[in-house]
Design an enzyme around this catalytic site. Structure first.
Site, PDB file in Angstrom:
ATOM      1  N   HIS A   1      44.253 -75.842  38.759  1.00 45.27           N
ATOM      2  CA  HIS A   1      43.946 -77.050  38.591  1.00 45.27           C
ATOM      3  C   HIS A   1      44.352 -78.049  39.641  1.00 45.27           C
ATOM      4  O   HIS A   1      45.126 -77.806  40.527  1.00 45.27           O
ATOM      5  CB  HIS A   1      44.771 -77.642  37.333  1.00 45.27           C
ATOM      6  CG  HIS A   1      44.231 -78.612  36.445  1.00 45.27           C
ATOM      7  ND1 HIS A   1      43.540 -78.323  35.440  1.00 45.27           N
ATOM      8  CD2 HIS A   1      44.232 -79.814  36.662  1.00 45.27           C
ATOM      9  CE1 HIS A   1      43.188 -79.423  34.874  1.00 45.27           C
ATOM     10  NE2 HIS A   1      43.225 -80.078  35.507  1.00 45.27           N
TER      11      HIS A   1
ATOM     12  N   GLU B   1      37.065 -77.704  36.754  1.00 44.19           N
ATOM     13  CA  GLU B   1      35.994 -78.640  37.234  1.00 44.19           C
ATOM     14  C   GLU B   1      35.692 -78.403  38.689  1.00 44.19           C
ATOM     15  O   GLU B   1      35.735 -79.632  39.459  1.00 44.19           O
ATOM     16  CB  GLU B   1      36.536 -80.009  36.909  1.00 44.19           C
ATOM     17  CG  GLU B   1      36.797 -80.281  35.475  1.00 44.19           C
ATOM     18  CD  GLU B   1      37.232 -81.725  35.021  1.00 44.19           C
ATOM     19  OE1 GLU B   1      37.743 -82.418  36.223  1.00 44.19           O
ATOM     20  OE2 GLU B   1      37.080 -82.168  33.884  1.00 44.19           O
TER      21      GLU B   1
ATOM     22  N   GLU C   1      39.417 -78.992  27.653  1.00 44.46           N
ATOM     23  CA  GLU C   1      39.838 -80.302  27.523  1.00 44.46           C
ATOM     24  C   GLU C   1      38.713 -81.157  26.813  1.00 44.46           C
ATOM     25  O   GLU C   1      37.545 -80.952  26.787  1.00 44.46           O
ATOM     26  CB  GLU C   1      39.716 -81.073  28.939  1.00 44.46           C
ATOM     27  CG  GLU C   1      40.832 -80.433  29.969  1.00 44.46           C
ATOM     28  CD  GLU C   1      41.008 -81.210  31.377  1.00 44.46           C
ATOM     29  OE1 GLU C   1      40.443 -82.359  31.310  1.00 44.46           O
ATOM     30  OE2 GLU C   1      41.225 -80.608  32.235  1.00 44.46           O
TER      31      GLU C   1
END
Length: 380
Positions: free
Chosen positions: A135, A180, A309
């Protein structure tokens, strides 16, 4: 986190849907999976068992250390309290980029690996599921054609070490290669465009990184042969996964699921405007749009999804957040998806105020009680 990509949810609405969703569709530490049930889950069974999940946000994912973004040090008591509150899954966003020897070998700092391992164990000892990822490391797996070789090397080296550390853990531990991955600093950062050569290069890089993670995990032996892996998507967007340019990596174990993020509808769930604070039929339609499409492309074809998320920011609109939580979780459940709510401990009003669990007092924030109750209701 995420910002502008969620705008897509309020802009992209289909004129028609194909169908609706339905249920048919070795380290010196103490934990060696002693309480392993020995059970092997099908995807459907795993999604059902995961229940509602919670993100340990802005903590181990803070590049400079666990408390560098203002969160307290994580304790076993926190994890125990979350279990008592009904959360059966915890996602542990983790940055590895500042905790290793650097290129080309990226040897992870032993102290950092041990700390991550400790928190993973606390959750597993509560019979929870754990999602462990990479992350805020986008600079290390930047998904461009120019950086693909370097990105794949980073994923290969980092996940080889993580896989080795946790190879004796059962299916309660789930791996998520990236968070992401996106073209930061460009017009496409939060806006995937299938007609853009840059975005197509990015999808190719992401596919190769996902594949690299699968390959090293499966090659590591032990229980990693049957570990579930959540394939990452461009900027976490469900709509990038729906593009024809997106494809899953090959997996000889057939234990892949999809990881997507959804702060939707954007104007209610993330936009800082306090005036946009009602959960409406249009809100439901926006949620239905992406969930039904993910169901049709993936779940109906045997690949379940985890919304790793999601959330609805605090605008002082308790009952609307309750309604959002119940509808969002219920819809996801009907579509064969599990939800993991984002929690950054911010309880002010406005943009990205996703605080839910008070880590100091080990309870749900008063400001988010209705929100939390709505999500629990959505599981029923």
């Amino acid at each position: 986190m995420k910002r502008v990509f969620a705008v897509i949810f309020s802009l992209v609405m289909a004129l028609g849907l194909m169908s609706s969703c339905s249920d048919s569709g070795t380290d010196g530490l103490s934990h060696k999976d002693p309480e392993s049930s020995g059970s092997e889950y099908t995807e459907k069974e795993l999604i059902e068992a995961m229940g509602l999940g919670w993100n340990l946000g802005n903590t181990l994912d803070a590049p400079n250390g666990e408390t560098s973004w203002g969160q307290p040090e994580t304790t076993k008591e926190m994890i125990d309290a979350l279990k008592e509150l009904g959360f059966n899954t915890i996602r542990i966003p983790t940055s590895w980029g500042q905790h290793n020897s650097g290129a080309p070998d990226y040897i992870i700092d032993e102290e950092w690996m041990d700390r991550v391992n400790t928190i993973v164990d606390w959750a597993l000892d509560n019979d929870m599921f754990v999602i462990l990822n990479s992350h805020h490391d986008n600079d290390f797996y930047f998904p461009s054609g120019e950086h693909t070789e370097e990105s794949v090397n980073y994923i290969t080296k980092i996940w080889t070490q993580i896989a080795e550390r946790f190879k004796d853990y059962d299916q309660h531990l789930i791996f998520e290669p990236m968070n992401e991955p996106r073209l930061t600093g460009t017009q496409y950062e939060w806006n995937f465009d299938a007609s853009s050569p840059e975005c197509l290069e990015a999808e190719s890089c992401i596919r190769q990184c996902n594949q690299a993670c699968v390959d090293v995990v499966r090659a590591s032996g032990g229980k990693n042969a049957d570990r579930y892996i959540l394939a990452s998507t461009y900027c976490g967007s469900p709509y990038s996964a729906l593009s024809d340019a997106y494809s899953l990596p090959e997996d000889p174990s057939n234990k892949l699921m999809l990881s997507i993020h959804a702060y939707t509808p954007y104007d209610l769930a993330m936009n800082k405007s306090l005036a946009i604070n009602e959960f409406t039929d249009a809100s439901k339609a926006s949620i239905d749009d992406f969930m039904d499409k993910i169901y049709n492309k993936f779940v109906a074809n045997g690949v379940h999804a985890v919304i790793t998320e999601c959330g609805c920011t605090n605008k002082g609109n308790d009952e609307d957040r309750r309604a959002w939580g119940e509808y969002f979780v219920s819809k996801a459940k009907s579509c064969g998806m599990a939800c993991v709510v984002w929690d950054n401990a911010h309880i002010d009003l406005g943009e990205e105020c996703y605080g839910l669990f008070d880590r100091y007092n080990l309870k749900v924030y008063d400001e988010s009680l209705a929100y939390y109750e709505g999500m629990l209701a959505g599981l029923k």
